[in-house]
Design a protein around this motif. Structure first.
Motif, short mmCIF file in Angstrom:
data_model
loop_
_atom_site.label_atom_id
_atom_site.label_comp_id
_atom_site.label_asym_id
_atom_site.label_seq_id
_atom_site.Cartn_x
_atom_site.Cartn_y
_atom_site.Cartn_z
N ILE A 197 0.88 -1.16 0.00
CA ILE A 197 0.00 0.00 0.00
C ILE A 197 0.92 1.21 0.00
N SER A 198 0.81 2.04 -1.02
CA SER A 198 1.72 3.16 -1.16
C SER A 198 1.01 4.48 -0.90
N ILE A 199 1.59 5.27 0.01
CA ILE A 199 1.04 6.58 0.37
C ILE A 199 1.94 7.66 -0.20
N ALA A 200 1.36 8.57 -0.96
CA ALA A 200 2.15 9.67 -1.52
C ALA A 200 2.55 10.61 -0.38
N SER A 201 3.81 10.54 0.03
CA SER A 201 4.28 11.34 1.16
C SER A 201 4.87 12.67 0.72
N GLU A 202 4.94 12.91 -0.57
CA GLU A 202 5.36 14.18 -1.15
C GLU A 202 4.39 14.50 -2.29
N PRO A 203 4.13 15.78 -2.57
CA PRO A 203 3.20 16.13 -3.66
C PRO A 203 3.56 15.47 -5.00
N PHE A 204 4.86 15.42 -5.32
CA PHE A 204 5.26 14.86 -6.61
C PHE A 204 5.14 13.34 -6.66
N GLU A 205 4.90 12.69 -5.51
CA GLU A 205 4.76 11.24 -5.49
C GLU A 205 3.36 10.78 -5.89
N GLU A 206 2.40 11.71 -5.92
CA GLU A 206 1.03 11.34 -6.27
C GLU A 206 0.97 10.70 -7.65
N GLU A 207 1.65 11.30 -8.60
CA GLU A 207 1.65 10.75 -9.96
C GLU A 207 2.25 9.36 -9.99
N THR A 208 3.35 9.17 -9.24
CA THR A 208 4.02 7.87 -9.21
C THR A 208 3.11 6.80 -8.62
N VAL A 209 2.46 7.13 -7.50
CA VAL A 209 1.59 6.17 -6.83
C VAL A 209 0.43 5.76 -7.74
N LEU A 210 -0.19 6.72 -8.39
CA LEU A 210 -1.31 6.42 -9.29
C LEU A 210 -0.85 5.61 -10.50
N ARG A 211 0.33 5.93 -11.01
CA ARG A 211 0.88 5.18 -12.15
C ARG A 211 1.14 3.73 -11.77
N MET A 212 1.76 3.52 -10.60
CA MET A 212 2.08 2.16 -10.17
C MET A 212 0.83 1.37 -9.80
N GLN A 213 -0.19 2.06 -9.28
CA GLN A 213 -1.45 1.37 -9.01
C GLN A 213 -2.09 0.92 -10.30
N LYS A 214 -2.03 1.74 -11.31
CA LYS A 214 -2.60 1.38 -12.62
C LYS A 214 -1.90 0.17 -13.22
N LEU A 215 -0.61 0.04 -12.92
CA LEU A 215 0.17 -1.11 -13.42
C LEU A 215 -0.05 -2.36 -12.55
N GLY A 216 -0.81 -2.22 -11.46
CA GLY A 216 -1.08 -3.36 -10.60
C GLY A 216 0.00 -3.65 -9.59
N VAL A 217 0.90 -2.69 -9.37
CA VAL A 217 2.02 -2.92 -8.46
C VAL A 217 1.60 -2.71 -7.01
N CYS A 218 0.69 -1.78 -6.75
CA CYS A 218 0.33 -1.45 -5.38
C CYS A 218 -1.11 -0.96 -5.31
N LEU A 219 -1.58 -0.78 -4.09
CA LEU A 219 -2.82 -0.05 -3.83
C LEU A 219 -2.38 1.34 -3.43
N GLY A 220 -2.77 2.35 -4.20
CA GLY A 220 -2.25 3.68 -3.98
C GLY A 220 -3.19 4.57 -3.16
N ILE A 221 -2.57 5.40 -2.31
CA ILE A 221 -3.31 6.42 -1.56
C ILE A 221 -2.65 7.76 -1.88
N PRO A 222 -3.13 8.48 -2.90
CA PRO A 222 -2.46 9.73 -3.32
C PRO A 222 -2.71 10.87 -2.34
#
Length: 222
Positions: A197-222
């Motif tokens: 489960i990935s939490i975007a802990s920086e503003p610029f990490e939101e895009e990364t978390v959503l991208r990786m969730q779309k790829l099925g790598v994690c459950l994202g919390i932007p």
């Protein structure tokens, strides 16, 4: 190879070293205006994870694998992962149907202090059913005592401080579920095959978390 915070003394040191070496290539993770002229004495200047104006102006190549930056090379394949994680990318991992081991690691700095919040959210529901390991980064603003107090004295809880990469790999392999930030750790977990489960802990990490969730790598919390 310089690994330090920039200051006037460091700027002078870098300037002297670059003048003496006259390198053909300089790779830098963050450009600060005082050192830009010194670094540009190299034939080619490459920056990594730098979206600042200095990099836009003088860098010959900018690589931003975690998030999109106009004019930069932006793709997860450029993530600078340690070789031990690269080697385990093809290794198989058995996924348990029931979670027994939980790993919490919010990066080197945990800028906004998510670690205590994650521990509180988990509450004591894991105390009887799961083992919990928390890894505190070297630049965390929360003291080990504070985090340990939140964890309590349960035998199946563990706090680790600033561990080496080999140890990090072992704990990722140990975990049935990892709760992490949206930086390099997320990609390391992907290499080990650990559900996360990935939490975007920086503003610029939101895009990364959503991208990786779309790829099925994690459950994202932007």
């Amino acid at each position: 190879h310089f690994l330090c915070a920039w200051s006037e003394a460091v700027t002078n040191l870098v300037h002297g070293a670059m003048s003496a070496m006259t390198p053909v290539l300089s790779i830098n993770s963050l450009l600060k205006p005082p050192c830009c002229v010194s670094l540009k004495t190299a034939a080619l200047l490459i920056t990594i994870d730098d979206a600042g104006k200095a990099a836009q102006k003088i860098a010959d190549l900018r690589i931003n694998p975690l998030y999109y930056v106009r004019g930069a090379v932006c793709h997860p394949s450029y993530i600078p992962l340690d070789r031990i994680f690269q080697k385990h990318h093809s290794a198989r991992k058995a996924i348990r149907p029931v979670i027994k081991n939980i790993l919490v690691t919010m990066g080197g700095s945990d800028t906004y202090g998510f670690t205590p919040h994650v521990i509180r959210i988990l509450g004591h529901s894991w105390a009887k059913e799961c083992a919990l390991t928390v890894i505190r980064g070297p630049a965390s603003k929360h003291s080990p005592r504070h985090i340990q107090t939140l964890l309590g004295a349960a035998k199946n809880t563990r706090l680790l401080n600033s561990i080496p990469q080999k140890a990090m790999l072992r704990w990722m392999q140990w975990a049935d579920l990892a709760i992490c930030a949206g930086g390099n750790t997320l990609f390391e977990l992907a290499c080990t095959g650990t559900p996360s489960i990935s939490i975007a802990s920086e503003p610029f990490e939101e895009e990364t978390v959503l991208r990786m969730q779309k790829l099925g790598v994690c459950l994202g919390i932007p």
